[in-house]
Scaffold this active site. Structure first.
Site, PDB file in Angstrom:
ATOM      1  N   LEU A  84      29.076 -39.795 -35.654  1.00  0.00           N
ATOM      2  CA  LEU A  84      30.234 -39.951 -36.539  1.00  0.00           C
ATOM      3  C   LEU A  84      31.514 -39.975 -35.718  1.00  0.00           C
ATOM      4  CD1 LEU A  84      31.755 -39.833 -39.307  1.00  0.00           C
ATOM      5  CD2 LEU A  84      31.603 -37.328 -39.117  1.00  0.00           C
ATOM      6  N   SER A  85      32.393 -40.949 -35.989  1.00  0.00           N
ATOM      7  CA  SER A  85      33.741 -40.985 -35.439  1.00  0.00           C
ATOM      8  C   SER A  85      33.683 -41.047 -33.909  1.00  0.00           C
ATOM      9  CB  SER A  85      34.523 -39.768 -35.955  1.00  0.00           C
ATOM     10  OG  SER A  85      35.892 -39.890 -35.726  1.00  0.00           O
ATOM     11  N   ALA A  86      34.219 -40.039 -33.205  1.00  0.00           N
ATOM     12  CA  ALA A  86      34.089 -40.037 -31.752  1.00  0.00           C
ATOM     13  C   ALA A  86      32.619 -40.011 -31.341  1.00  0.00           C
ATOM     14  CB  ALA A  86      34.823 -38.839 -31.159  1.00  0.00           C
TER      15      ALA A  86
END
Length: 360
Positions: free
Chosen positions: A150-152
């Site tokens: 998720l995300s980074a």
């Protein structure tokens, strides 16, 4: 200076550093489910290895590598996404790589730095060592290793898929960015804000240049909220385009393109019935992982109640559970406590968790 996806701080509880400590120190973190493995091998990225292996699994089992987002820990992410619980039910092992605050004060994987986005260097090399340790300690099916983030963590999943394509059968990137979206801090901010602006062919070339691998390529599932104002949804289109161009597939000729109750779902196949790239654009969703409402009762950073469980659908895409027998993974419920403490926290988190922030 580092890139952060953290909420703005109005008080001690909603401060990014306090969030991780608050949730990991509560009964909501699910920390007992994960086992830390020390001295797993070379660790140039200075990451922590945690895992969960189901009991009484006969024969080689699949492995899912899971990468949390900023201001999260492995235990927080597992509590929200439910990967370890699903592994117990369906017989696959789960490996979490966890960022350390000494590397990044916001607990983000450093996807925007060249040293951490290249094969056999930095954080990708550490995660590769963790996979080898799992395979040495447990009967892991080397042909069924997957990664999701998720995300980074999604951006780092892109890096692993590009730099170790021979290791992974597939990957799922949630609110992330394409491989080589940036190699500097400023480039990372620009890519998060509006996408890379590069052609899909150029993005595919970046993957080809990452290794001497010539295929086959991992299958890719891409998830993004259309209202994400932290990582621009243009990045989802670029991730899908990167892998489609790599495979020589026509972006304009999907085998499946429809709107369902959660949003748009586009699938490209390899000439048969086997999906090789899918794009899930979730209507009105902000920055976070979509989880099905109904199982858990407490808000957690970067998990968003939705009509669909990303964990369940990704596991189906990976072939880890039969379509008919799939059961929802543990998820977050919508907050409904008549204006009580949970609603107070939700009111602060709802808009703040999706904001980009820089700190020096």
């Amino acid at each position: 200076m580092t890139i952060s996806f953290e909420p703005r701080s109005d008080n001690g509880l909603t401060d990014g550093a306090s969030l991780a400590g608050f949730f990991s120190g509560s009964g909501f973190a699910g920390a007992a489910r994960l086992t830390e493995i020390e001295d797993f091998g070379a660790n140039p990225g200075r990451l922590t290895m945690l895992c969960h292996v189901p009991q009484d699994v006969a024969g080689p089992m699949p492995l899912v590598v899971v990468l949390h987002g900023c201001q999260q820990t492995a235990s927080i992410y597992d509590r929200g996404a439910g990967w370890a619980a699903m592994g117990d039910r369906h017989g696959f092992a789960v490996l979490y790589a966890e960022q350390q605050r000494r590397n990044n004060p916001h607990l983000c994987f450093d996807w925007y730095l060249r040293n951490h986005s290249s094969r056999d260097r930095g954080q990708p090399a550490s995660i590769r060592e963790m996979i080898d340790r799992m395979a040495a300690d447990h009967p892991i099916d080397r042909t069924r290793i997957f990664v999701t983030g998720l995300s980074a963590g999604g951006a780092m999943a892109s890096i692993l898929l590009a730099t170790y394509p021979e290791v992974f059968a597939g990957g799922a990137i949630l609110a992330g960015l394409p491989y080589r979206a940036a190699t500097t801090l400023r480039g990372g901010v620009d890519a998060m804000t509006r996408g890379t602006g590069r052609s899909h062919a150029a993005l595919a070339d970046a993957v080809r240049e990452a290794t001497d691998h010539a295929g086959p390529w991992p299958r890719i599932s891409v998830w993004h909220g259309t209202a994400d104002d932290t990582v621009a949804p243009a990045n989802a289109e670029e991730i899908a385009g990167q892998w489609l161009a790599l495979r020589g597939l026509d972006r304009t000729a999907p085998t499946h393109d429809r709107h369902d109750r959660s949003g748009r779902h586009v699938v490209w196949s390899d000439g048969g019935d086997r999906p090789v790239v899918e794009l899930r654009l979730l209507d009105g969703l902000g920055h976070g992982a979509p989880v099905r409402a109904g199982a858990a009762t407490w808000p957690m950073p970067f998990f968003l109640p939705a009509a669909v469980s990303s964990t369940e659908e990704i596991a189906k895409f990976f072939g880890l559970l039969p379509e008919a027998a799939a059961r929802p993974a543990p998820a977050l419920a919508a907050i409904d406590d008549k204006g009580g403490f949970g609603a107070w926290i939700a009111s602060h988190l709802g808009s703040l968790l999706d904001r980009l922030r820089l700190r020096g």
